[in-house]
Design a protein around this motif. Structure first.
Motif, PDB file in Angstrom:
ATOM      1  N   ALA A   1       0.877  -1.103  -0.111  1.00 45.35           N
ATOM      2  CA  ALA A   1      -0.075  -0.008  -0.051  1.00 45.35           C
ATOM      3  C   ALA A   1       0.879   1.471  -0.066  1.00 45.35           C
ATOM      4  O   ALA A   1       0.437   2.411   0.347  1.00 45.35           O
ATOM      5  N   CYS A   2       2.191   1.229  -0.324  1.00 41.77           N
ATOM      6  CA  CYS A   2       3.063   2.219  -0.436  1.00 41.77           C
ATOM      7  C   CYS A   2       3.240   3.048   0.970  1.00 41.77           C
ATOM      8  O   CYS A   2       2.779   4.093   0.969  1.00 41.77           O
ATOM      9  N   PRO A   3       3.926   2.058   1.595  1.00 44.92           N
ATOM     10  CA  PRO A   3       4.372   2.628   3.017  1.00 44.92           C
ATOM     11  C   PRO A   3       5.694   3.621   2.788  1.00 44.92           C
ATOM     12  O   PRO A   3       6.174   3.724   1.752  1.00 44.92           O
ATOM     13  N   PRO A   4       5.746   4.626   3.697  1.00 48.08           N
ATOM     14  CA  PRO A   4       5.084   4.781   5.059  1.00 48.08           C
ATOM     15  C   PRO A   4       3.652   5.014   5.037  1.00 48.08           C
ATOM     16  O   PRO A   4       3.342   5.946   4.278  1.00 48.08           O
ATOM     17  N   LEU A   5       2.838   4.505   5.957  1.00 50.20           N
ATOM     18  CA  LEU A   5       1.203   4.856   5.851  1.00 50.20           C
ATOM     19  C   LEU A   5       0.695   5.731   6.803  1.00 50.20           C
ATOM     20  O   LEU A   5       1.430   5.960   7.892  1.00 50.20           O
ATOM     21  N   VAL A   6      -0.502   6.122   6.488  1.00 45.08           N
ATOM     22  CA  VAL A   6      -1.132   6.708   7.581  1.00 45.08           C
ATOM     23  C   VAL A   6      -2.251   5.925   7.758  1.00 45.08           C
ATOM     24  O   VAL A   6      -2.941   5.443   6.670  1.00 45.08           O
ATOM     25  N   LEU A   7      -2.745   5.703   9.091  1.00 48.70           N
ATOM     26  CA  LEU A   7      -3.948   4.577   8.983  1.00 48.70           C
ATOM     27  C   LEU A   7      -5.095   5.459   9.766  1.00 48.70           C
ATOM     28  O   LEU A   7      -5.090   6.324  10.840  1.00 48.70           O
ATOM     29  N   GLY A   8      -6.368   5.378   9.194  1.00 47.66           N
ATOM     30  CA  GLY A   8      -7.394   5.939   9.366  1.00 47.66           C
ATOM     31  C   GLY A   8      -8.397   4.735  10.065  1.00 47.66           C
ATOM     32  O   GLY A   8      -8.350   3.881   9.495  1.00 47.66           O
TER      33      GLY A   8
ATOM     34  N   ARG B   1       6.919  -1.811  14.423  1.00 48.95           N
ATOM     35  CA  ARG B   1       7.534  -3.021  14.895  1.00 48.95           C
ATOM     36  C   ARG B   1       7.575  -3.970  13.775  1.00 48.95           C
ATOM     37  O   ARG B   1       8.140  -5.120  13.814  1.00 48.95           O
ATOM     38  N   LEU B   2       6.636  -3.987  12.740  1.00 46.16           N
ATOM     39  CA  LEU B   2       6.430  -4.883  11.980  1.00 46.16           C
ATOM     40  C   LEU B   2       7.612  -5.236  10.822  1.00 46.16           C
ATOM     41  O   LEU B   2       8.058  -6.140  10.241  1.00 46.16           O
ATOM     42  N   GLY B   3       8.698  -4.119  10.585  1.00 50.58           N
ATOM     43  CA  GLY B   3       9.716  -4.109   9.798  1.00 50.58           C
ATOM     44  C   GLY B   3       9.608  -3.810   8.166  1.00 50.58           C
ATOM     45  O   GLY B   3      10.592  -3.955   7.513  1.00 50.58           O
ATOM     46  N   ILE B   4       8.501  -3.642   7.980  1.00 49.56           N
ATOM     47  CA  ILE B   4       8.238  -3.462   6.549  1.00 49.56           C
ATOM     48  C   ILE B   4       8.869  -2.036   5.995  1.00 49.56           C
ATOM     49  O   ILE B   4       9.525  -2.281   4.973  1.00 49.56           O
ATOM     50  N   GLY B   5       8.934  -0.991   6.780  1.00 54.81           N
ATOM     51  CA  GLY B   5       9.478   0.310   6.312  1.00 54.81           C
ATOM     52  C   GLY B   5       9.173   0.902   5.168  1.00 54.81           C
ATOM     53  O   GLY B   5       8.235   0.646   4.376  1.00 54.81           O
ATOM     54  N   PRO B   6       9.646   2.095   4.920  1.00 57.95           N
ATOM     55  CA  PRO B   6       9.417   2.962   3.996  1.00 57.95           C
ATOM     56  C   PRO B   6       9.666   2.211   2.554  1.00 57.95           C
ATOM     57  O   PRO B   6      10.766   1.603   2.228  1.00 57.95           O
ATOM     58  N   GLY B   7       8.685   2.281   1.650  1.00 57.59           N
ATOM     59  CA  GLY B   7       8.746   1.526   0.244  1.00 57.59           C
ATOM     60  C   GLY B   7       8.676   0.171   0.513  1.00 57.59           C
ATOM     61  O   GLY B   7       8.805  -0.510  -0.640  1.00 57.59           O
ATOM     62  N   GLY B   8       8.544  -0.243   1.539  1.00 53.77           N
ATOM     63  CA  GLY B   8       8.408  -1.714   1.872  1.00 53.77           C
ATOM     64  C   GLY B   8       9.769  -2.361   1.806  1.00 53.77           C
ATOM     65  O   GLY B   8      10.053  -3.418   1.480  1.00 53.77           O
ATOM     66  N   HIS B   9      10.803  -1.511   1.635  1.00 56.03           N
ATOM     67  CA  HIS B   9      12.112  -2.182   1.555  1.00 56.03           C
ATOM     68  C   HIS B   9      12.875  -2.489   3.061  1.00 56.03           C
ATOM     69  O   HIS B   9      14.052  -2.663   3.007  1.00 56.03           O
ATOM     70  N   GLY B  10      12.266  -2.390   4.176  1.00 51.96           N
ATOM     71  CA  GLY B  10      12.423  -2.776   5.071  1.00 51.96           C
ATOM     72  C   GLY B  10      12.823  -1.545   6.153  1.00 51.96           C
ATOM     73  O   GLY B  10      13.386  -0.770   5.693  1.00 51.96           O
ATOM     74  N   GLY B  11      12.382  -1.549   7.168  1.00 54.20           N
ATOM     75  CA  GLY B  11      12.769  -0.292   8.130  1.00 54.20           C
ATOM     76  C   GLY B  11      12.054  -0.302   9.402  1.00 54.20           C
ATOM     77  O   GLY B  11      10.930  -1.182   9.746  1.00 54.20           O
ATOM     78  N   THR B  12      11.985   0.764  10.083  1.00 54.04           N
ATOM     79  CA  THR B  12      11.429   0.851  11.426  1.00 54.04           C
ATOM     80  C   THR B  12      10.158   1.902  11.323  1.00 54.04           C
ATOM     81  O   THR B  12       9.584   2.385  12.422  1.00 54.04           O
TER      82      THR B  12
ATOM     83  N   VAL C   1       9.874   1.838  -6.214  1.00 46.54           N
ATOM     84  CA  VAL C   1       9.153   2.587  -5.030  1.00 46.54           C
ATOM     85  C   VAL C   1       7.893   3.337  -5.403  1.00 46.54           C
ATOM     86  O   VAL C   1       8.048   4.185  -6.356  1.00 46.54           O
ATOM     87  N   GLY C   2       6.839   3.032  -4.809  1.00 44.06           N
ATOM     88  CA  GLY C   2       5.581   3.415  -5.220  1.00 44.06           C
ATOM     89  C   GLY C   2       5.446   5.030  -4.620  1.00 44.06           C
ATOM     90  O   GLY C   2       6.009   5.323  -3.652  1.00 44.06           O
ATOM     91  N   GLY C   3       4.787   5.642  -5.497  1.00 49.27           N
ATOM     92  CA  GLY C   3       4.433   7.208  -5.284  1.00 49.27           C
ATOM     93  C   GLY C   3       5.616   8.095  -5.359  1.00 49.27           C
ATOM     94  O   GLY C   3       5.755   9.010  -4.833  1.00 49.27           O
TER      95      GLY C   3
END
Lengths: 280, 187
Positions: free
Chosen positions: A182-189, A233-244, B128-130
């Motif tokens: 979903a193109c992280p980093p995300l904002v959750l509503g 804490r999931l580790g998905i990270g920006p772009g889904g390329h791993g991170g905090t 990277v998306g976006g």
């Protein structure tokens, strides 16, 4: 009583559509910059830098932030004493069509969803959400939401016994399963309470609330903070390329509900949280 | 990540040329790719099921899961970028059977997709998306190739010029993103 003519809102809707498509709101860029400092992965920090650079380029060149220019929702919230007259749906559709043409937006809406899925060619029809409020003034808002993040949004009808722990488990589980797409980093509503139909609207409209606006209820504020921290804490990270930094904001809206149910809805936004609300 | 050398690739490049890429490698793509996303892939599937042939070749091509915006700011696409590839995993084997060397998209792929990459020796490149206003500046040309009635979901030949991506699944089926997620996981 003040009567607002729908036709008088058309130009403002068009301008809002154009603005959100090419300019990332300041509360969003500020939050991204703030969370960059918390990102432990070098590639994650680089992705956040690129997101901010992309936003500057889009505004400077007048091109969309993302090729998925999204599905438009128009929010009209009426304060006591205000009424609307005329064809708001028609005016909103006209405004979206003109913005699509002027802004060189991608037509991304298809009709006949399980049939031919023919592109309508101008992003119409938008979703028009009208609601009554006890706020001081009426507002007009526009959100452009991409398909990738909408695909990661979910609804659960939990048992009341599940409580916040169950809601948190559901939301974090969904982000774990679908967030990287979903193109992280995300904002959750997040919406909690209400009913099957209203909770999803609560969740999506929660994304309209500025990220720098402090949530009034301290218990809800604590839940927002806990959600951000757990998702990160999931580790998905920006772009889904791993991170905090998988998430850089959560907005929760709660509402009363039937004693037998705990509806929980998650409306995921990609990092390009494109929305703006103005008083009318 | 910054110390990893970037591999420059000229496209189209067949499977043999991409076989040496390893999951995690950073690449810069230049040359031609074909866009295909949900609607075009569904049409291709239906066409092949009827015994038809698409009006474009797929052998050795890189399929870019993307649907660009119209031209803007004096460039062929105002904004262009990858869409979620996992949504198109169901079409992956069909593409590989037709000789597709790689897909270019975003996000993680399914375990089944990784197996297809290994079986056919194909790779998955993730961007990277976006970042699409930036990526729009890395495209020299866009030409509609087929199925223009699908609008942005039609098949376009896109000429990339130094487009950055990551080898997310290599020809051995190794998945780079999965490892990156576990590395930063704190649960």
């Amino acid at each position: 009583m003040r009567v607002i003519e729908a036709a008088d809102l058309a130009d403002r809707i068009e301008e809002l559509c154009l603005e959100v498509s090419t300019a990332l709101p300041a509360d969003v860029t500020d939050a991204l910059s703030r969370f960059r400092a918390r990102e432990e992965s070098e590639s994650g920090r680089r992705v956040i830098d690129l997101i901010l650079e992309n936003a500057r380029a889009a505004t400077e060149l007048g091109v969309p932030l993302c090729q998925d220019t999204g599905f438009f929702t128009v929010y009209l919230t009426l304060a006591p004493g205000d009424a609307i007259s005329g064809d708001l749906e028609g005016e909103a559709a006209g405004a979206v069509a003109r913005a699509t043409e002027r802004g060189r937006l991608r037509p991304s809406v298809v009709r006949d969803p399980v049939g031919a899925r023919v592109n309508t060619g101008n992003n119409t029809p938008p979703l028009v959400e009208m609601e009554l409020s006890r706020a001081q003034e009426s507002t007009l808002g526009v959100m452009a939401k991409g398909g990738g993040s909408e695909m990661a949004s979910r609804l659960a009808m939990l048992a009341p016994g599940a409580g916040w722990g169950g809601a948190l488990e559901f939301i974090v589980g969904m982000v774990e399963e679908l967030g990287a797409r979903a193109c992280p980093p995300l904002v959750l509503g997040v919406g909690m309470g209400g009913s099957f139909d209203s909770v999803t609207r609560l969740a999506k409209k929660a994304l309209m609330r500025p990220l720098d606006e402090q949530t009034a209820d301290p218990a809800v504020r604590a839940r927002e903070e806990e959600l951000v921290s757990e998702v990160n804490r999931l580790g998905i990270g920006p772009g889904g390329h791993g991170g905090t930094v998988t998430c850089f904001g959560a907005r929760i809206t709660e509402a009363p509900c039937h004693m037998a149910i705990l509806p929980v809805a998650l409306s995921v936004s990609c990092h390009a949280l494109r929305r703006k609300t103005v008083p009318i | 990540m910054g110390v990893i050398p970037v591999i420059e690739l000229r496209l189209p490049a067949g499977r043999e040329a991409l076989r040496s890429l390893k999951a995690g490698d950073e690449v810069l793509l230049s040359g031609d790719v074909l866009t295909m996303r949900d609607a075009a892939l569904k049409r291709l599937e239906e066409l092949l099921a009827e015994g038809g042939e698409p009006p474009f070749g797929l052998e050795g091509q890189v399929v870019f899961h993307a649907g660009p915006t119209p031209p803007a700011a004096g460039r062929p696409a105002g904004a262009i970028g990858p869409t979620t590839s996992a949504r198109m995993d169901r079409f992956l084997e069909m593409l590989f059977e037709r000789g597709v060397a790689a897909t270019l998209g975003k996000g993680p792929r399914s375990a089944e997709a990784a197996a297809h990459h290994r079986a056919y020796g194909a790779v998955y490149l993730a961007a990277v998306g976006g970042l699409s206003a930036l990526y729009g500046g890395m495209v020299d040309e866009i030409e509609p190739l087929a199925w223009e009635d699908l609008g942005p979901e039609g098949v376009f030949r896109v000429r990339l010029n130094g487009f950055p991506a990551l080898v997310a699944v290599d020809a051995e089926g190794a998945d780079h993103l999965e490892g990156r997620h576990s590395r930063y996981r704190r649960r």
